[in-house]
Write a protein that holds these residues in place. Sequence first.
Motif, PDB file in Angstrom:
ATOM      1  N   ALA A 115       0.842  -1.206   0.000  1.00 15.79           N
ATOM      2  CA  ALA A 115       0.000   0.000   0.000  1.00 15.79           C
ATOM      3  C   ALA A 115       0.876   1.254   0.000  1.00 15.79           C
ATOM      4  N   ALA A 116       1.954   1.232   0.801  1.00 11.40           N
ATOM      5  CA  ALA A 116       2.834   2.415   0.874  1.00 11.40           C
ATOM      6  C   ALA A 116       3.488   2.676  -0.478  1.00 11.40           C
ATOM      7  N   LEU A 117       3.957   1.610  -1.114  1.00  8.54           N
ATOM      8  CA  LEU A 117       4.603   1.788  -2.424  1.00  8.54           C
ATOM      9  C   LEU A 117       3.600   2.314  -3.451  1.00  8.54           C
ATOM     10  N   LYS A 118       2.378   1.807  -3.389  1.00 15.50           N
ATOM     11  CA  LYS A 118       1.340   2.277  -4.326  1.00 15.50           C
ATOM     12  C   LYS A 118       1.051   3.756  -4.087  1.00 15.50           C
ATOM     13  N   GLN A 119       1.047   4.147  -2.809  1.00 12.95           N
ATOM     14  CA  GLN A 119       0.786   5.557  -2.468  1.00 12.95           C
ATOM     15  C   GLN A 119       1.924   6.448  -2.990  1.00 12.95           C
ATOM     16  N   ILE A 120       3.161   5.987  -2.837  1.00 14.23           N
ATOM     17  CA  ILE A 120       4.312   6.783  -3.308  1.00 14.23           C
ATOM     18  C   ILE A 120       4.209   7.006  -4.813  1.00 14.23           C
ATOM     19  N   TYR A 121       3.845   5.954  -5.539  1.00 12.79           N
ATOM     20  CA  TYR A 121       3.872   6.034  -7.007  1.00 12.79           C
ATOM     21  C   TYR A 121       2.543   6.456  -7.626  1.00 12.79           C
ATOM     22  N   ALA A 122       1.491   6.584  -6.820  1.00 19.18           N
ATOM     23  CA  ALA A 122       0.167   6.920  -7.387  1.00 19.18           C
ATOM     24  C   ALA A 122       0.205   8.162  -8.285  1.00 19.18           C
ATOM     25  N   PRO A 123       0.912   9.255  -7.865  1.00 20.36           N
ATOM     26  CA  PRO A 123       0.877  10.465  -8.713  1.00 20.36           C
ATOM     27  C   PRO A 123       1.492  10.254 -10.091  1.00 20.36           C
ATOM     28  N   PHE A 124       2.265   9.192 -10.285  1.00 17.67           N
ATOM     29  CA  PHE A 124       2.926   8.996 -11.582  1.00 17.67           C
ATOM     30  C   PHE A 124       2.027   8.270 -12.590  1.00 17.67           C
ATOM     31  N   ARG A 125       0.898   7.790 -12.112  1.00 10.49           N
ATOM     32  CA  ARG A 125      -0.129   7.179 -12.983  1.00 10.49           C
ATOM     33  C   ARG A 125       0.425   6.111 -13.918  1.00 10.49           C
ATOM     34  N   ALA A 126       1.305   5.268 -13.395  1.00 16.39           N
ATOM     35  CA  ALA A 126       1.881   4.207 -14.232  1.00 16.39           C
ATOM     36  C   ALA A 126       1.374   2.853 -13.736  1.00 16.39           C
ATOM     37  N   PRO A 127       1.331   1.845 -14.618  1.00 14.96           N
ATOM     38  CA  PRO A 127       0.977   0.507 -14.131  1.00 14.96           C
ATOM     39  C   PRO A 127       2.004   0.038 -13.099  1.00 14.96           C
ATOM     40  N   ILE A 128       1.515  -0.528 -12.009  1.00 16.85           N
ATOM     41  CA  ILE A 128       2.433  -1.025 -10.973  1.00 16.85           C
ATOM     42  C   ILE A 128       2.427  -2.552 -11.005  1.00 16.85           C
ATOM     43  N   VAL A 129       3.588  -3.120 -11.242  1.00 15.45           N
ATOM     44  CA  VAL A 129       3.719  -4.576 -11.302  1.00 15.45           C
ATOM     45  C   VAL A 129       4.163  -5.049  -9.930  1.00 15.45           C
ATOM     46  N   VAL A 130       3.254  -5.703  -9.209  1.00 14.95           N
ATOM     47  CA  VAL A 130       3.637  -6.223  -7.893  1.00 14.95           C
ATOM     48  C   VAL A 130       3.993  -7.695  -8.059  1.00 14.95           C
ATOM     49  N   THR A 131       5.204  -8.032  -7.628  1.00 13.18           N
ATOM     50  CA  THR A 131       5.666  -9.399  -7.821  1.00 13.18           C
ATOM     51  C   THR A 131       6.555  -9.795  -6.635  1.00 13.18           C
ATOM     52  N   ASP A 132       7.183 -10.964  -6.731  1.00 11.61           N
ATOM     53  CA  ASP A 132       8.096 -11.352  -5.648  1.00 11.61           C
ATOM     54  C   ASP A 132       9.458 -10.681  -5.864  1.00 11.61           C
ATOM     55  N   ILE A 133      10.281 -10.679  -4.827  1.00 14.68           N
ATOM     56  CA  ILE A 133      11.543  -9.923  -4.880  1.00 14.68           C
ATOM     57  C   ILE A 133      12.474 -10.466  -5.970  1.00 14.68           C
ATOM     58  N   ALA A 134      12.607 -11.772  -6.046  1.00 13.72           N
ATOM     59  CA  ALA A 134      13.535 -12.356  -7.033  1.00 13.72           C
ATOM     60  C   ALA A 134      13.105 -11.995  -8.459  1.00 13.72           C
ATOM     61  N   SER A 135      11.809 -12.038  -8.737  1.00 12.55           N
ATOM     62  CA  SER A 135      11.335 -11.692 -10.087  1.00 12.55           C
ATOM     63  C   SER A 135      11.621 -10.224 -10.385  1.00 12.55           C
ATOM     64  N   ALA A 136      11.395  -9.357  -9.396  1.00 13.82           N
ATOM     65  CA  ALA A 136      11.658  -7.919  -9.611  1.00 13.82           C
ATOM     66  C   ALA A 136      13.129  -7.699  -9.927  1.00 13.82           C
ATOM     67  N   GLU A 137      13.993  -8.365  -9.168  1.00 14.18           N
ATOM     68  CA  GLU A 137      15.442  -8.205  -9.407  1.00 14.18           C
ATOM     69  C   GLU A 137      15.809  -8.710 -10.801  1.00 14.18           C
ATOM     70  N   LEU A 138      15.206  -9.818 -11.190  1.00 12.97           N
ATOM     71  CA  LEU A 138      15.506 -10.379 -12.523  1.00 12.97           C
ATOM     72  C   LEU A 138      14.956  -9.498 -13.648  1.00 12.97           C
ATOM     73  N   ILE A 139      13.808  -8.870 -13.418  1.00 10.12           N
ATOM     74  CA  ILE A 139      13.212  -8.016 -14.461  1.00 10.12           C
ATOM     75  C   ILE A 139      14.229  -6.966 -14.900  1.00 10.12           C
ATOM     76  N   LYS A 140      14.949  -6.385 -13.951  1.00  6.57           N
ATOM     77  CA  LYS A 140      15.897  -5.317 -14.296  1.00  6.57           C
ATOM     78  C   LYS A 140      17.059  -5.855 -15.155  1.00  6.57           C
ATOM     79  N   HIS A 141      17.709  -6.901 -14.706  1.00  5.84           N
ATOM     80  CA  HIS A 141      18.846  -7.432 -15.483  1.00  5.84           C
ATOM     81  C   HIS A 141      18.373  -7.997 -16.828  1.00  5.84           C
ATOM     82  N   ALA A 142      17.197  -8.635 -16.816  1.00  3.69           N
ATOM     83  CA  ALA A 142      16.685  -9.203 -18.075  1.00  3.69           C
ATOM     84  C   ALA A 142      16.353  -8.086 -19.064  1.00  3.69           C
ATOM     85  N   SER A 143      15.826  -6.961 -18.568  1.00  4.81           N
ATOM     86  CA  SER A 143      15.461  -5.851 -19.458  1.00  4.81           C
ATOM     87  C   SER A 143      16.707  -5.201 -20.053  1.00  4.81           C
TER      88      SER A 143
END
Length: 429
Positions: A179-207
């Motif tokens: 909820a806190a992370l969603k509140q921080i990013y709400a003003p940016f009006r972007a899709p928020i991908v909530v996932t597990d930590i390992a997947s988030a870390e991999l998303i960056k290197h994979a991208s």
Amino acid sequence: MKLTIIGTGYVGLVTGACFAEVGHRVICVDNDAAKVRQLRAGVIPIYEPGLEELVKRNVALGRLSFTENTPEGVQQSDVVFIAVPTPPQPDGSVDLSFIERVARDIAGAMTEYKIVVDKSTVPVKTGEKVAETIKRYCKAKVDCDVVSNPEFLREGFAVGDLMNPDRVVVGVRSQRPVAALKQIYAPFRAPIVVTDIASAELIKHASNSFLALKISYINAISVLCEASGANVQEVAAGMGMDERIGRRFLDAGIGFGGSCFPKDLSAFIKIAEQIGYDFRLLKEVQRINADQMDRFVKKIIETLWVLRDKKIAVLGLAFKQNTDDVRMSPAIALCQRLQKEGAALRVHDPKAMEKARPLLPDATCVEDMNAVAEGCDALVIATEWDEFKNLDLERVRKSLSHPILFDGRNLFDRAQMEERGWIYKSIGR
Ligand code: NAD
């Protein structure tokens, strides 16, 4: 919300300024005392379009402040972001000592529950280590949630990217910090991908590895174009119109560089190796990238023959346009190769000259781009600054002893250049 960002570099400072711009109260922490002094005095240590106004406005509004004091930053905020360097080690793996240091610093300062968000690019499973470290070193024995929130901004477009992100990735172990992370990013009006930590870390290197792969792919195609008389820009335009492919990152050139792609690629190869997978595809991406620079240097030598005692002008030192960042810049690597061959250099960059000077102490820095080629045997374009498209080509041609241009970024039209009397060599055309 009350936010603290530890590490006030390209990512930390731009993130801090953008968070403040949308109304959060942000403390930026850095252990570089000189940098904090500069920022407090209103001097912005990096060039990033739009950043200076953003920082000054939010400091004036009292929403953005700077400190060297990590405990103060941790204690005064609900959410603490980590944006410190994760540089490469000689074997390509990531030096995580900055992250570990900050995890201990946070732990030592915590007196109540905090959300600790990692924005630095880190190998998969680093989040677990950060959580373990905070738990071990937190004397107050209070709870904390570690979140992975990789950053995708591009230097040169960082403010725009942060204000309008394609997506925000939030990797969590439980729902508590979401909820806190969603509140921080709400003003940016972007899709928020909530996932597990390992997947988030991999998303960056994979991208990042995928984007580097895309550049190496078009660079490999440029070799085929040169051999067959095709034009890589036409090929890229035709490919890019396919929505499944997209036109971006299909510009052939002298290869990618900068503080992210080379390091993230090596890191990802190493991470895969440690997990037991030989990521040969990405090793080939690295090889193509190195070859592309070799082929460009070879092109220069083939045309000018011996470089010793030749004077060469180079336009562009930053690793790409719109930034003063020269870390792992292919333009700098190219300059160093030409100097090694014995050439004397006159160089110009719209923003990166100051940062490039220590790396090229023997080169002559020229403030006026139209004067850079005076008395030189050839001109080289190494960075795709838009400014260079407005070069006074007639003046530059007359100032060269021979009208030779090596365009490593395909900024000009080959046929037109040849009509105007240039010996014009570019990439894949
Ligand atoms: P940077 O070198 O510009 O900034 C890092 C800052 O952290 C420096 O100011 C340094 O003094 C400070 N620092 C180091 N140790 C500290 C400590 N213990 N306490 C407080 N401050 C400390 O680095 P950057 O380019 O902003 O990159 C940061 C992270 O973000 C890296 O992991 C990078 O891979 C990732 N990233 C960078 C970009 C980019 O375009 N630069 C984009 C996405 C992600």
